[in-house]
Enzyme design. Structure first.
Site, PDB file in Angstrom:
ATOM      1  N   CYS A 107     -68.749  86.308  19.349  1.00  0.00           N
ATOM      2  CA  CYS A 107     -68.246  87.201  18.322  1.00  0.00           C
ATOM      3  C   CYS A 107     -66.839  87.360  18.089  1.00  0.00           C
ATOM      4  O   CYS A 107     -66.525  87.557  16.987  1.00  0.00           O
ATOM      5  CB  CYS A 107     -68.404  88.470  18.782  1.00  0.00           C
ATOM      6  SG  CYS A 107     -70.422  88.809  19.228  1.00  0.00           S
ATOM      7  N   HIS A 247     -64.284  94.100  15.383  1.00  0.00           N
ATOM      8  CA  HIS A 247     -65.722  93.524  15.501  1.00  0.00           C
ATOM      9  C   HIS A 247     -66.524  94.767  15.539  1.00  0.00           C
ATOM     10  O   HIS A 247     -66.367  95.709  16.212  1.00  0.00           O
ATOM     11  CB  HIS A 247     -65.683  92.887  16.822  1.00  0.00           C
ATOM     12  CG  HIS A 247     -67.192  92.319  17.126  1.00  0.00           C
ATOM     13  ND1 HIS A 247     -67.943  91.899  16.232  1.00  0.00           N
ATOM     14  CD2 HIS A 247     -67.718  92.347  18.265  1.00  0.00           C
ATOM     15  CE1 HIS A 247     -69.108  91.314  17.020  1.00  0.00           C
ATOM     16  NE2 HIS A 247     -69.093  91.779  17.944  1.00  0.00           N
ATOM     17  N   ASN A 277     -74.787  94.439  14.901  1.00  0.00           N
ATOM     18  CA  ASN A 277     -73.625  93.476  14.999  1.00  0.00           C
ATOM     19  C   ASN A 277     -74.163  92.026  14.650  1.00  0.00           C
ATOM     20  O   ASN A 277     -75.210  91.560  15.208  1.00  0.00           O
ATOM     21  CB  ASN A 277     -73.759  93.394  16.730  1.00  0.00           C
ATOM     22  CG  ASN A 277     -72.659  92.544  17.335  1.00  0.00           C
ATOM     23  OD1 ASN A 277     -72.223  91.680  16.683  1.00  0.00           O
ATOM     24  ND2 ASN A 277     -72.562  92.683  18.577  1.00  0.00           N
TER      25      ASN A 277
HETATM   26  N1  COA Z   1     -84.016 102.984  23.023  1.00  0.00           N
HETATM   27  C1  COA Z   1     -84.195 104.077  23.648  1.00  0.00           C
HETATM   28  N2  COA Z   1     -83.741 104.241  24.970  1.00  0.00           N
HETATM   29  C2  COA Z   1     -83.214 103.006  25.374  1.00  0.00           C
HETATM   30  C3  COA Z   1     -82.883 101.919  24.722  1.00  0.00           C
HETATM   31  C4  COA Z   1     -83.369 101.934  23.418  1.00  0.00           C
HETATM   32  N3  COA Z   1     -83.097 101.106  22.521  1.00  0.00           N
HETATM   33  N4  COA Z   1     -82.147 100.811  25.469  1.00  0.00           N
HETATM   34  C5  COA Z   1     -81.861 101.658  26.392  1.00  0.00           C
HETATM   35  N5  COA Z   1     -82.673 102.913  26.562  1.00  0.00           N
HETATM   36  C6  COA Z   1     -82.652 103.643  27.682  1.00  0.00           C
HETATM   37  C7  COA Z   1     -82.177 103.035  28.930  1.00  0.00           C
HETATM   38  O1  COA Z   1     -83.444 102.650  29.748  1.00  0.00           O
HETATM   39  C8  COA Z   1     -82.006 104.085  29.913  1.00  0.00           C
HETATM   40  O2  COA Z   1     -82.976 104.888  30.148  1.00  0.00           O
HETATM   41  P1  COA Z   1     -82.732 105.640  31.835  1.00  0.00           P
HETATM   42  O3  COA Z   1     -81.886 106.882  31.896  1.00  0.00           O
HETATM   43  O4  COA Z   1     -84.113 106.442  31.900  1.00  0.00           O
HETATM   44  O5  COA Z   1     -82.708 104.565  32.631  1.00  0.00           O
HETATM   45  C9  COA Z   1     -80.967 105.001  28.887  1.00  0.00           C
HETATM   46  O6  COA Z   1     -81.560 104.690  27.685  1.00  0.00           O
HETATM   47  C10 COA Z   1     -79.590 104.924  28.942  1.00  0.00           C
HETATM   48  O7  COA Z   1     -79.272 103.430  28.914  1.00  0.00           O
HETATM   49  P2  COA Z   1     -77.930 102.750  28.912  1.00  0.00           P
HETATM   50  O8  COA Z   1     -77.986 101.276  29.391  1.00  0.00           O
HETATM   51  O9  COA Z   1     -77.180 103.713  30.294  1.00  0.00           O
HETATM   52  O10 COA Z   1     -77.175 103.150  27.586  1.00  0.00           O
HETATM   53  P3  COA Z   1     -75.907 102.863  27.156  1.00  0.00           P
HETATM   54  O11 COA Z   1     -75.113 104.050  26.713  1.00  0.00           O
HETATM   55  O12 COA Z   1     -75.077 102.078  28.136  1.00  0.00           O
HETATM   56  O13 COA Z   1     -76.081 102.076  25.923  1.00  0.00           O
HETATM   57  C11 COA Z   1     -75.915  99.891  25.041  1.00  0.00           C
HETATM   58  C12 COA Z   1     -76.686 100.651  26.057  1.00  0.00           C
HETATM   59  C13 COA Z   1     -76.287  98.496  25.070  1.00  0.00           C
HETATM   60  C14 COA Z   1     -76.139 100.544  23.550  1.00  0.00           C
HETATM   61  C15 COA Z   1     -74.386  99.899  25.367  1.00  0.00           C
HETATM   62  O14 COA Z   1     -74.006  99.646  26.707  1.00  0.00           O
HETATM   63  C16 COA Z   1     -73.502  98.900  24.491  1.00  0.00           C
HETATM   64  O15 COA Z   1     -73.179  98.895  23.269  1.00  0.00           O
HETATM   65  N6  COA Z   1     -72.827  97.886  25.400  1.00  0.00           N
HETATM   66  C17 COA Z   1     -71.851  96.927  24.512  1.00  0.00           C
HETATM   67  C18 COA Z   1     -73.160  95.926  23.921  1.00  0.00           C
HETATM   68  C19 COA Z   1     -72.343  94.788  23.053  1.00  0.00           C
HETATM   69  O16 COA Z   1     -71.571  95.223  22.245  1.00  0.00           O
HETATM   70  N7  COA Z   1     -72.833  93.740  22.948  1.00  0.00           N
HETATM   71  C20 COA Z   1     -72.241  92.833  21.986  1.00  0.00           C
HETATM   72  C21 COA Z   1     -70.782  92.224  22.472  1.00  0.00           C
HETATM   73  S1  COA Z   1     -70.268  91.208  21.121  1.00  0.00           S
END
Ligand code: COA
Length: 321
Positions: A107, A247, A277
């Protein structure tokens, strides 16, 4: 800078995703800020998205394809392993005298590529460089994995760079990497370590894998330090900036960074809601939207800052011409 973009016609909304996996619009919006993303048609590869973007960028810059000296394509989803996507574009656009190569920095690729282009222009090796970022992440996502497939979309952006007066254009550039975190965001299969086999596909190793929480923390940290480094290199203060184009991965990451930098959110470009993204293409897509919205005028200082797989991050300050 001539700027051009292209996004595929097909829109995939959060509501559409609700029909495909166990997720919901409210969760996706509140955790990421994304409402919809674009998905390439089956016959569209990275070069097909890149070409319309490049054609517009060249036209806006008033540069003919035959005048381009170098094409750099930032992509993690090239048409194929080789030849490069840049070579396919060179041929299709008729950039007959241009050298062409792909740049792999996930990215951060567009900001990396701007910095490379700047060097070629500064040394007089190239008069015009066409920098393109084009991504078709929809092809490398596991559409059963709700933690990754909701995040990404397809699109392309292009800019044409040429020489400008001292003190204009790219003022500073900071490139950085930390390979120790490479495992946090990968597409492990299909390279020379894990060539494509039925077994590899059964394990899903030809899809993007990500440790979301760790990537989130990394992103917030390096967006702040990277921005401060680019400011230091430019001899500028935060208040000198007219616009930050980060980004577009997650609006919560952007909000955290704004808070850490004590920088007003109104001066930060956000369009992750429309495209998700789009990896390397996200900054040129946001730049083009900012231009369309009249948020950039000549003389403005714009900070572009990216992070991604590698791990990589990069920041550049541009005085808009
Ligand atoms: N829909 C609904 N629920 C979801 C889900 C979805 N698409 N994805 C995950 N969940 C659930 C999980 O299973 C978890 O459930 P639980 O509490 O029962 O275990 C809950 O939501 C929280 O998940 P978590 O992983 O803690 O969420 P988060 O707040 O960390 O958000 C991301 C997840 C991926 C959105 C976040 O971590 C993120 O944006 N990270 C950076 C990713 C990124 O930018 N990548 C590209 C880099 S270039």
């Amino acid at each position: 800078m001539g700027v051009g973009t292209y996004v595929p016609e097909k829109i995939l909304t959060n509501k559409d995703l609700e029909q495909m996996i166990d997720t919901n619009d409210q969760w996706i919006r509140s955790r990421t800020g994304i409402k919809e993303r674009r998905i390439a048609a089956p016959e569209q590869a990275a070069s097909d998205l890149a070409i319309p973007a490049a054609v517009v960028a060249l036209k806006k810059a008033g540069v003919a394809p035959a005048e381009v000296d170098l094409i750099i394509v930032a992509t993690s989803t090239p048409d194929m392993c080789f030849p490069s996507t840049a070579c396919a574009i060179q041929h299709k656009l008729g950039c007959t005298k241009a050298g062409a190569f792909d740049l792999s920095a996930a990215c951060s690729g567009f900001v990396y590529a701007l910095s490379v282009a700047r060097q070629f222009i500064a040394t007089g090796t190239a008069k015009y460089v066409l920098v393109i970022a084009s991504e078709v992440f929809s092809r490398v996502l596991n559409w059963q994995d709700r933690e990754t497939c909701i995040l990404f979309g397809d699109g392309a952006g292009a800019v044409v760079l040429g020489a400008v007066a001292p003190g204009q254009g790219i003022i500073s550039a900071h490139l950085a990497a930390d390979g120790a975190g490479g495992h946090l965001l990968t597409l492990p299969g299909c390279g020379s370590r894990l060539p494509l086999t039925p077994d590899l596909m059964k394990q899903g190793l030809h899809y993007v894998t990500m440790e979301g929480k760790e990537v989130f923390k990394f992103a917030v940290r390096v967006m702040e330090t990277g921005a401060l480094k680019a400011l230091e290199l430019a001899g500028m203060e935060k208040d000198d900036l007219d616009l930050i184009i980060p980004h577009q991965a997650n609006s919560r990451i952007i909000e955290h960074v704004a808070k850490k930098l004590h920088f007003p959110l109104e001066k930060i470009m956000v369009n992750v809601d429309k495209y998700g993204n789009t990896s390397a293409a996200s900054i040129p897509l946001a730049l083009d939207d900012a231009l369309r919205q009249g948020r950039i005028k000549p003389g403005d200082n714009i900070l572009m800052i990216a992070f991604g797989g590698g791990l990589t991050w990069a920041a550049t300050i541009v005085k808009w011409v």
